[in-house]
Design a protein around this motif. Sequence first.
Motif, PDB file in Angstrom:
ATOM      1  N   GLY A  30      49.656 -32.802  25.177  1.00 49.25           N
ATOM      2  CA  GLY A  30      48.572 -33.197  26.080  1.00 49.25           C
ATOM      3  C   GLY A  30      47.562 -32.086  26.325  1.00 49.25           C
ATOM      4  O   GLY A  30      46.440 -32.325  26.762  1.00 49.25           O
ATOM      5  N   THR A  32      47.484 -29.837  28.601  1.00 44.53           N
ATOM      6  CA  THR A  32      47.205 -29.449  29.991  1.00 44.53           C
ATOM      7  C   THR A  32      47.666 -28.030  30.291  1.00 44.53           C
ATOM      8  O   THR A  32      47.143 -27.376  31.182  1.00 44.53           O
ATOM      9  CB  THR A  32      47.877 -30.398  31.007  1.00 44.53           C
ATOM     10  N   LEU A  76      54.050 -38.128  31.581  1.00 43.29           N
ATOM     11  CA  LEU A  76      54.805 -38.109  32.831  1.00 43.29           C
ATOM     12  C   LEU A  76      54.550 -39.388  33.627  1.00 43.29           C
ATOM     13  O   LEU A  76      55.442 -39.912  34.283  1.00 43.29           O
ATOM     14  CB  LEU A  76      54.421 -36.872  33.665  1.00 43.29           C
ATOM     15  N   ASN A 113      55.998 -30.708  29.109  1.00 44.48           N
ATOM     16  CA  ASN A 113      56.525 -30.328  30.413  1.00 44.48           C
ATOM     17  C   ASN A 113      57.758 -29.433  30.272  1.00 44.48           C
ATOM     18  O   ASN A 113      57.927 -28.467  31.009  1.00 44.48           O
ATOM     19  CB  ASN A 113      56.854 -31.590  31.221  1.00 44.48           C
ATOM     20  N   ARG A 119      54.953 -20.125  35.513  1.00 51.45           N
ATOM     21  CA  ARG A 119      53.826 -20.113  36.441  1.00 51.45           C
ATOM     22  C   ARG A 119      53.824 -18.864  37.301  1.00 51.45           C
ATOM     23  O   ARG A 119      53.058 -18.792  38.264  1.00 51.45           O
ATOM     24  CB  ARG A 119      53.883 -21.356  37.325  1.00 51.45           C
ATOM     25  N   SER A 161      59.284 -26.567  35.442  1.00 48.98           N
ATOM     26  CA  SER A 161      59.390 -28.015  35.190  1.00 48.98           C
ATOM     27  C   SER A 161      60.242 -28.728  36.229  1.00 48.98           C
ATOM     28  O   SER A 161      61.353 -28.301  36.541  1.00 48.98           O
ATOM     29  CB  SER A 161      59.982 -28.256  33.799  1.00 48.98           C
ATOM     30  N   LEU A 204      63.593 -22.686  20.871  1.00 55.61           N
ATOM     31  CA  LEU A 204      62.800 -23.103  19.711  1.00 55.61           C
ATOM     32  C   LEU A 204      62.439 -21.910  18.826  1.00 55.61           C
ATOM     33  O   LEU A 204      61.965 -20.884  19.307  1.00 55.61           O
ATOM     34  CB  LEU A 204      61.516 -23.796  20.168  1.00 55.61           C
ATOM     35  N   PHE A 209      59.854 -27.998  17.015  1.00 60.12           N
ATOM     36  CA  PHE A 209      59.345 -28.635  18.236  1.00 60.12           C
ATOM     37  C   PHE A 209      60.218 -29.815  18.618  1.00 60.12           C
ATOM     38  O   PHE A 209      61.007 -30.310  17.818  1.00 60.12           O
ATOM     39  CB  PHE A 209      57.875 -29.047  18.075  1.00 60.12           C
TER      40      PHE A 209
HETATM   41  C1  LIG Z   1      47.707 -27.440  38.010  1.00 60.13           C
HETATM   42  C2  LIG Z   1      48.984 -27.838  37.371  1.00 60.13           C
HETATM   43  C3  LIG Z   1      50.048 -28.201  38.194  1.00 60.13           C
HETATM   44  C4  LIG Z   1      51.244 -28.575  37.619  1.00 60.13           C
HETATM   45  N1  LIG Z   1      52.295 -28.901  38.428  1.00 60.13           N
HETATM   46  C5  LIG Z   1      53.481 -29.200  37.877  1.00 60.13           C
HETATM   47  C6  LIG Z   1      54.602 -29.502  38.655  1.00 60.13           C
HETATM   48  O1  LIG Z   1      54.517 -29.527  39.881  1.00 60.13           O
HETATM   49  N2  LIG Z   1      55.774 -29.773  38.051  1.00 60.13           N
HETATM   50  C7  LIG Z   1      55.894 -29.763  36.708  1.00 60.13           C
HETATM   51  O2  LIG Z   1      56.969 -30.037  36.208  1.00 60.13           O
HETATM   52  N3  LIG Z   1      54.863 -29.499  35.928  1.00 60.13           N
HETATM   53  C8  LIG Z   1      53.657 -29.210  36.479  1.00 60.13           C
HETATM   54  N4  LIG Z   1      52.605 -28.902  35.692  1.00 60.13           N
HETATM   55  C9  LIG Z   1      52.817 -28.815  34.272  1.00 60.13           C
HETATM   56  C10 LIG Z   1      52.420 -30.068  33.570  1.00 60.13           C
HETATM   57  O3  LIG Z   1      53.326 -31.071  33.879  1.00 60.13           O
HETATM   58  C11 LIG Z   1      52.451 -29.694  32.135  1.00 60.13           C
HETATM   59  O4  LIG Z   1      51.259 -28.957  31.915  1.00 60.13           O
HETATM   60  C12 LIG Z   1      52.466 -30.851  31.202  1.00 60.13           C
HETATM   61  O5  LIG Z   1      53.597 -31.654  31.383  1.00 60.13           O
HETATM   62  C13 LIG Z   1      52.477 -30.283  29.819  1.00 60.13           C
HETATM   63  O6  LIG Z   1      52.360 -31.330  28.908  1.00 60.13           O
HETATM   64  P1  LIG Z   1      51.248 -31.325  27.797  1.00 60.13           P
HETATM   65  O7  LIG Z   1      51.570 -32.459  26.955  1.00 60.13           O
HETATM   66  O8  LIG Z   1      49.916 -31.284  28.372  1.00 60.13           O
HETATM   67  O9  LIG Z   1      51.604 -29.939  27.109  1.00 60.13           O
HETATM   68  P2  LIG Z   1      50.699 -28.954  26.264  1.00 60.13           P
HETATM   69  O10 LIG Z   1      49.770 -28.245  27.143  1.00 60.13           O
HETATM   70  O11 LIG Z   1      50.161 -29.646  25.094  1.00 60.13           O
HETATM   71  O12 LIG Z   1      51.829 -27.969  25.820  1.00 60.13           O
HETATM   72  C14 LIG Z   1      52.496 -27.145  26.737  1.00 60.13           C
HETATM   73  C15 LIG Z   1      53.356 -26.147  25.983  1.00 60.13           C
HETATM   74  O13 LIG Z   1      54.410 -26.792  25.376  1.00 60.13           O
HETATM   75  C16 LIG Z   1      54.334 -26.697  23.946  1.00 60.13           C
HETATM   76  N5  LIG Z   1      54.675 -28.040  23.473  1.00 60.13           N
HETATM   77  C17 LIG Z   1      54.073 -29.206  23.772  1.00 60.13           C
HETATM   78  N6  LIG Z   1      54.744 -30.217  23.234  1.00 60.13           N
HETATM   79  C18 LIG Z   1      55.798 -29.696  22.595  1.00 60.13           C
HETATM   80  C19 LIG Z   1      56.870 -30.240  21.864  1.00 60.13           C
HETATM   81  N7  LIG Z   1      57.002 -31.553  21.667  1.00 60.13           N
HETATM   82  N8  LIG Z   1      57.790 -29.391  21.340  1.00 60.13           N
HETATM   83  C20 LIG Z   1      57.674 -28.058  21.528  1.00 60.13           C
HETATM   84  N9  LIG Z   1      56.690 -27.497  22.200  1.00 60.13           N
HETATM   85  C21 LIG Z   1      55.760 -28.307  22.743  1.00 60.13           C
HETATM   86  C22 LIG Z   1      52.938 -26.243  23.650  1.00 60.13           C
HETATM   87  O14 LIG Z   1      52.880 -25.475  22.502  1.00 60.13           O
HETATM   88  C23 LIG Z   1      52.612 -25.439  24.882  1.00 60.13           C
HETATM   89  O15 LIG Z   1      53.107 -24.144  24.803  1.00 60.13           O
HETATM   90  C24 LIG Z   1      51.384 -28.578  36.227  1.00 60.13           C
HETATM   91  C25 LIG Z   1      50.322 -28.222  35.412  1.00 60.13           C
HETATM   92  C26 LIG Z   1      49.124 -27.850  35.972  1.00 60.13           C
HETATM   93  C27 LIG Z   1      47.988 -27.475  35.077  1.00 60.13           C
END
Ligand SMILES: Cc1cc2nc3c(=O)[nH]c(=O)nc-3n(C[C@H](O)[C@H](O)[C@H](O)COP(=O)(O)OP(=O)(O)OC[C@H]3O[C@@H](n4cnc5c(N)ncnc54)[C@H](O)[C@@H]3O)c2cc1C
Lengths: 323, 746
Positions: A30, A32, A76, A113, A119, A161, A204, A209
């Motif tokens: 995603g 994020t 999520l 996630n 953080r 997480s 990993l 992944f």
């Molecule tokens: C402001 C803010 C508040 C947040 N609050 C919370 C919270 O309260 N609780 C909580 O649990 N989370 C929280 N998050 C985290 C948020 O849930 C994660 O950013 C989100 O779930 C990550 O998912 P993504 O798909 O966007 O990951 P990405 O940003 O795409 O990836 C995140 C990381 O994981 C790696 N990655 C992604 N997918 C895989 C995979 N399938 N296998 C191996 N590596 C992988 C990427 O390389 C990267 O390093 C928060 C994030 C932000 C920005």
Amino acid sequence: MLRKFSYVRASSIKEAVTAAARPGARILAGGTDLLVCLRNGILAAETVVSINGIKELKGIGPKPGGGFRIGALTTLTEIAENKQLPENYTALAQAAAAAASPQLRNQGTIGGNLCQRPRCWYFRGDFQCLRKSGDQCFAMSGENQNHAIFGWDRCAMVHPSDTAAALVAFDAKVTIAGPKGVRTIPLASFFVLPKESVLKENVLAPGEFITEVSLDAPRPGTRSVYRKVRERGAFDFALAGAAVVLTKSADTVQSARIVLSGVAPAPWRAAAAEQALAGKRLGDESIAAAAAAAVKDANPFGDNEFKVALVRGILEEVLSGMA
Amino acid sequence: MPDATPKPWGETTIVGKPIPRVDGDERLSGKATYSLDLYLPDMLYGATVRCPYPHANVKKVDLSEALRMPGVRAALSDADKEANIPWYGAPGGRSASRLFDTHCRFAGEEVAVIVAETQQQAWDAVRQVRVEYEQLKFTTDFEAALKSDAPPLHDGGNLAANPVNVTRGDVAKGFAEADLVLEETYRTPTQIHTPLETFGSVAKWDGDELTVWDTTQGVFPVQNSLANLLKMPLSKVRVIGHYMGGGFGAKLSLSKYTVMAALLARKTSRPVKLFLTREESFLCVGNRPAHAMTLKAGVKKDGTLTALEFTGVGEVGGYPGGSNAGYQVQDLWKCPNIHVVERSAMTPMGPARAFRAPGFPQGNWALEQMMDALAEKLGMDPIDLRLKNYSPMCQVEQKPYTSAGIPQLLTEGAKAFGWAEARARAKGKGPLLRGVGVASGMWGSPGRPPSTAIVRYYLDGSVNLNMGAADLGTGTKTVMAQVVSEELGVPLERIGIEWADTGTTQYTSASGGSKTVASDSPAVRAAALDVKRQLLALAAEQLKVPAESLTLKDTEISGPGGSPKVTTRELRTLQTQQVLVGVGIRGPNPTDKSVRPFSTHFAEVEVNTRTGEVRVVRMLAMHDSGRVMNAATFANQCLGGMTQGIGYATTERRVVDSNTGTMVNSNWYDYKIPTSKDIPPDLDVMPIDLHDHECDTTSTKGLGEPATIPVATAVANAFYNATGVRIKEGPITPAKVLMALAQRKG
Ligand SMILES: Cc1cc2nc3c(=O)[nH]c(=O)nc-3n(C[C@H](O)[C@H](O)[C@H](O)COP(=O)(O)OP(=O)(O)OC[C@H]3O[C@@H](n4cnc5c(N)ncnc54)[C@H](O)[C@@H]3O)c2cc1C
Ligand code: SF4
């Protein structure tokens, strides 16, 4: 602000593995977390490998032989609002719903996630700390109110997480694809504590992944709760949280799983608390004993002392609610 | 001459109504062009090189590599002659620093600036600037900073301003007369403004004329300072501040980014945009200073205050400036014996700026928690203790108030809130405890001159309102248009508004100090009345009847009973001139009385004693701010004030790593402003209108600041009421609650 990188949008797991095995490759789900880390110079990337085009990584479904699989790209929001997962898995839905904010949950995936970076505000700031290959942990004598009271060693970040705690409490497994093929391991052994490495949060290897997370069919009589305490009602990480999974017959606890979030560099299993409950009637006495057992080995080191009381309080509240 | 003292309004037709914002659609739909949204042809983008250390000397700035980066067009540092601009005032009219002073006194201080063809190129280039620093000693503890052995930030030490020392009566005598004396030390955190629109400007030169689009609360102060620093006549500097996304006091005056944009625009002969990132905006554009305050209070058995002694230290950051919190101690409650001593300390942190009632929420946190503690010790209801000490007179100015609604706020508020019932209710059993709290507050200055407004009346019956005031998102334009409509009977749809542009609108001071409505609406009203007077005079001449016998309603002018009648379109002089221009000037305030707004807030909280979570369940905001000009924008101010106050009470604070002297939570997830989940739906607002016709010609006092002053204290008092534990240092976080409760358990 982003440094230059090449971009691969993989359409199959194989293609993604090949691209991800290149030096300096990063998986993009995603985005994020990844994009923020890249923008702020916390991570560098030579290649960004998007796995978003891989259809089989999406969605929740039953597993042949019982249980469920959750594709790594499942958001999520999908987990929080899913109707397929039976009620027994409430804690997982609650954990997903308690993470971040609606926009982030719509975009953030379960794979991301579980693999998000810490953080710790030093790690996220302009501090060359141990976890960024520096030579010191700034939190040790710094602003450590959010830091770990369990399992820390050299580095005291807490795993951010929420879903990880719930999934570990359900004995979830993760399936990992990589250059050497596919492997499935318990999520509990996916995370890496600082005593093994301060540079990574999970096992990993380059090119690997997560493709999916799987859950066994729930045992009958299982109930679960995820309770998260944070300073603010949304858009905030856990000060501490607990995923509690109980199997009861009548009043008696047959088995308990208690996994804490926000208090250790990995989801933290409160095994002593589980033992304090097993075979007991769930009542004031056993609850107090379990809550006390959960923090017996707590090791606060500064402004995070309140987390000891907090973990106790959370467990008292959750367990009383399940009695 | 325009009529400066018109009769007060009686019943109004449009003033007071909850009229939706006249610019609500543009603002909500994204059509409004904020300064941040402005893209000019050929525009360059700036980015700033900032010192990463809290206290350092810049030894060398090497821009050569950065200047070779793609797209980079120019840079400025202290080595450039034109950048030798004094900055940060110091006592005695001196300046304490320069635009790029080589002695840096906070992490985030400006060292150089670069412009490039794209924003990304500018940011990339900043990373290629090589700066050699010599790090210097520092302390981040503002109380320790005033000790003699603290490393000094400036020659002469860390005292930021001459200490305040105010005495009234004799406190020793007052304490001797007291039946009860309490002394406590209270602390408040540093709060950051975090307006939605970050900080920045766009600058453009046409020959020797400079135009700046700035996100500002006051175009005229910015114009003044710019002209002064760039040695230009006012007439050649135009500052435009149309749509702006909030300031809360951080955008009252000229900022460095504006000067840097102007210098670089001149150097490159291209328009330059320089906006701070969100992260930068946490560091260098102001904050509400932290305070440590010791308050000693003496009171008689019947609740009469006999003495208040206040000693405060405020943290102003890296540069001189005052941060006083003791005003309410001197004025909110009647007390014959007062001693207030205040010092402001410099630390190597981002300099403080005015923040929604500068000093007042801090002082309130001390004073109104003390009142709560006194009431408890005396066995009095906190409302009764306050009523007992009501002062109908401004003790600071030694004059009666034009109006002071404190008794009404307290008694009517208590009724509306169900205060007595709520206090009598059980606190709850088990881990969830409920409590209620009250706190009053006042703001320390009124609306005032200068303000000039113009109203133009066109032949087609449409009207143009021309005023210098900013609309910070508060609804200024809407309220002022209502004033025009009230006087002329023109519907809002036919009123065009020009505002906040030094090139086309008239002088007014910055929108701050809760004074925009009270300063500018009398000027606007006077301008509308001037137009009305002219219209009636023309009609009288044409109809050959006395002007006094005529009334104006939209485009119709008629005599008693509807005759004779003429429309404004038919006025021959208007037909020739096409426009009538009315001018309104804000008249002076009364000299024999003091004008002050007051507020009293009630809060109910729920405390989870197991987890330390504090939830604000409901609040009631009682306000004596004079006339309600628009019920919707009035409520908005109060809701915003409560929201900001709840953040101040429960989550917001700058966290500084004392080892490195840097802020660790300079982002929006670690610096926690409240979300919709933290603000209860049950927020009530109740204005008390005492028909104060002496304060000014629209009977208005201030609202924006009173709306936030007592919020955090009301929450703190409610927390105490629930738990029996007082948390004297804000914010009240789960961590503090759990530690405090554990101590109580022993
Ligand atoms: C402001 C803010 C508040 C947040 N609050 C919370 C919270 O309260 N609780 C909580 O649990 N989370 C929280 N998050 C985290 C948020 O849930 C994660 O950013 C989100 O779930 C990550 O998912 P993504 O798909 O966007 O990951 P990405 O940003 O795409 O990836 C995140 C990381 O994981 C790696 N990655 C992604 N997918 C895989 C995979 N399938 N296998 C191996 N590596 C992988 C990427 O390389 C990267 O390093 C928060 C994030 C932000 C920005
Ligand atoms: S706790 Fe870990 S991540 Fe944080 S500063 Fe220390 S080493 Fe770095």
